[in-house]
Enzyme design. Structure first.
Site, PDB file in Angstrom:
ATOM      1  N   ARG A  21      29.452 -50.298 -28.336  1.00  0.00           N
ATOM      2  CA  ARG A  21      28.342 -49.354 -28.255  1.00  0.00           C
ATOM      3  C   ARG A  21      27.076 -50.166 -28.011  1.00  0.00           C
ATOM      4  NH1 ARG A  21      31.455 -47.950 -32.803  1.00  0.00           N
ATOM      5  NH2 ARG A  21      32.428 -45.891 -32.662  1.00  0.00           N
ATOM      6  N   LYS A  81      30.343 -47.939 -36.595  1.00  0.00           N
ATOM      7  CA  LYS A  81      29.999 -46.755 -37.392  1.00  0.00           C
ATOM      8  C   LYS A  81      30.665 -46.817 -38.760  1.00  0.00           C
ATOM      9  CE  LYS A  81      29.020 -43.425 -33.717  1.00  0.00           C
ATOM     10  NZ  LYS A  81      29.371 -42.105 -33.140  1.00  0.00           N
ATOM     11  N   HIS A  99      26.607 -45.846 -22.229  1.00  0.00           N
ATOM     12  CA  HIS A  99      27.789 -45.447 -23.001  1.00  0.00           C
ATOM     13  C   HIS A  99      28.989 -45.168 -22.103  1.00  0.00           C
ATOM     14  CE1 HIS A  99      29.464 -44.494 -26.887  1.00  0.00           C
ATOM     15  NE2 HIS A  99      29.990 -43.382 -26.414  1.00  0.00           N
ATOM     16  N   ARG A 151      31.438 -47.958 -21.980  1.00  0.00           N
ATOM     17  CA  ARG A 151      32.419 -47.982 -23.073  1.00  0.00           C
ATOM     18  C   ARG A 151      33.589 -47.054 -22.741  1.00  0.00           C
ATOM     19  NH1 ARG A 151      33.263 -48.506 -28.851  1.00  0.00           N
ATOM     20  NH2 ARG A 151      33.719 -46.508 -29.846  1.00  0.00           N
ATOM     21  N   HIS A 173      37.641 -46.710 -33.492  1.00  0.00           N
ATOM     22  CA  HIS A 173      37.811 -45.309 -33.867  1.00  0.00           C
ATOM     23  C   HIS A 173      38.570 -45.206 -35.182  1.00  0.00           C
ATOM     24  CE1 HIS A 173      37.418 -43.777 -29.443  1.00  0.00           C
ATOM     25  NE2 HIS A 173      36.258 -43.970 -30.017  1.00  0.00           N
ATOM     26  N   TYR A 190      41.215 -40.142 -24.088  1.00  0.00           N
ATOM     27  CA  TYR A 190      41.288 -40.935 -22.861  1.00  0.00           C
ATOM     28  C   TYR A 190      42.616 -40.734 -22.130  1.00  0.00           C
ATOM     29  CZ  TYR A 190      37.037 -43.054 -24.551  1.00  0.00           C
ATOM     30  OH  TYR A 190      35.751 -43.235 -24.995  1.00  0.00           O
TER      31      TYR A 190
END
Length: 308
Positions: free
Chosen positions: A159, A184, A252, A255, A278, A287
């Protein structure tokens, strides 16, 4: 200060200390609850107390969401605001001060299922090369810096906030080096760095006119301070015009391109999940839908009987 205001602070402290939400998420959640309190002040005729919150019905919450929609707020923001209110109510329920029933019973707006829009491999490579912007009136070290940042987004799936939070001491020195990234929720992961990206970072460091202490930021702005994400966004906007890319081409999207291109070349979904950081595999599985859509588009374009 009302008991509602005091309890709101307790909730935000809980989200920060125990849930480890990012500062941006905490800011958004705090703003959401502040907007809810402002609405209730008019809706109920005075500043809300916890007793007022406990007595709310789904109709009251729908009235708040309706007001926000009339203010021009989109579905995704409404869903986030409802999520913030539900989190606050659940925290209050565990503390014995609120009930979450009305919040749980309130349905949010439907969200359209949109897929991330990656770049084509050739476009992604062009975006990450300093030579693509050689005609711009920019100092060479600035072009090298931007290329190094964008190279990390596409080459390692970072990110933009993760790339710009790297310290000088973390700069990879040779092929095979990895980066330890805090993503995150303060989740730590290790990502590989491609040799071409190691080279791009080395070129930036060689050209950079500023002294970069080990504990300072790896990427700095024109005056030597921390680099703003907006500068990288503007660089990609410039590249969009130069390369004829769609408006969906953003930092982004690199990514997204990283994940999509890995999957298209046979990458393992679990490995891609780890590389992206994730928490849930279901987030990464989106994806596979992109890859399937690309395959079907190629089939429709090439098969003699397609569409007949």
């Amino acid at each position: 200060m009302t008991d509602f205001d005091s309890f709101r602070r307790e909730w935000l402290s809980h989200l920060s200390a125990e849930r480890r939400l990012s500062p941006k998420t905490l800011e958004a959640y705090g703003r959401d609850l502040g907007q809810f309190a402002a609405f209730l002040t008019g809706h109920l005729g005075g500043a809300p107390s916890l007793a007022d919150i406990a007595g709310l019905k789904p109709a009251d919450l729908r009235a708040f969401l309706g007001q926000r929609r009339r203010d021009g707020v989109g579905n995704r923001t409404l869903m986030r605001q409802l999520a913030a209110l539900r989190s606050f109510a659940r925290f209050g329920e565990r503390s014995g001060k609120l009930t979450a029933a009305a919040f749980a019973a309130t349905r949010g707006p439907r969200l359209g299922k949109s897929l991330p829009r990656p770049l084509e491999p050739s476009a992604a490579r062009a975006v990450t090369q300093a030579d693509t912007r050689a005609g711009e009136e920019r100092e060479p070290w600035i072009l090298a810096r931007d290329a190094a940042v964008l190279g990390l987004l596409y080459g390692s799936g970072l990110r933009i906030s993760e790339a710009l939070s790297l310290s000088r001491a973390q700069a990879p020195r040779q092929a095979g080096d990895t980066l330890t990234v805090i993503g995150k929720g303060n989740k730590t992961r290790m990502v590989p760095v491609l040799p071409v990206v190691v080279g791009a970072i080395a070129e930036y460091l060689e050209l950079c006119p500023w002294r970069l202490p080990p504990d300072g930021p790896l990427f700095v702005g024109a005056k030597g301070g921390p680099l703003s994400p907006r500068i990288i966004q503007l660089a990609v906007e410039s590249l969009r015009g130069a390369l004829g890319l769609p408006s969906s081409a953003t930092p982004h999207s690199l990514r997204h391109s990283f994940a999509t291109h890995l999957l298209g070349r046979g990458g393992d979904l679990r490995a891609i999940q780890e590389l992206l950081g994730h928490a849930s595999l279901s987030t990464t599985q989106i994806y596979t839908r992109i890859d399937s859509a690309r395959l079907m588009a190629a089939y429709d374009a090439a098969h003699p009987r397609a569409g007949r």
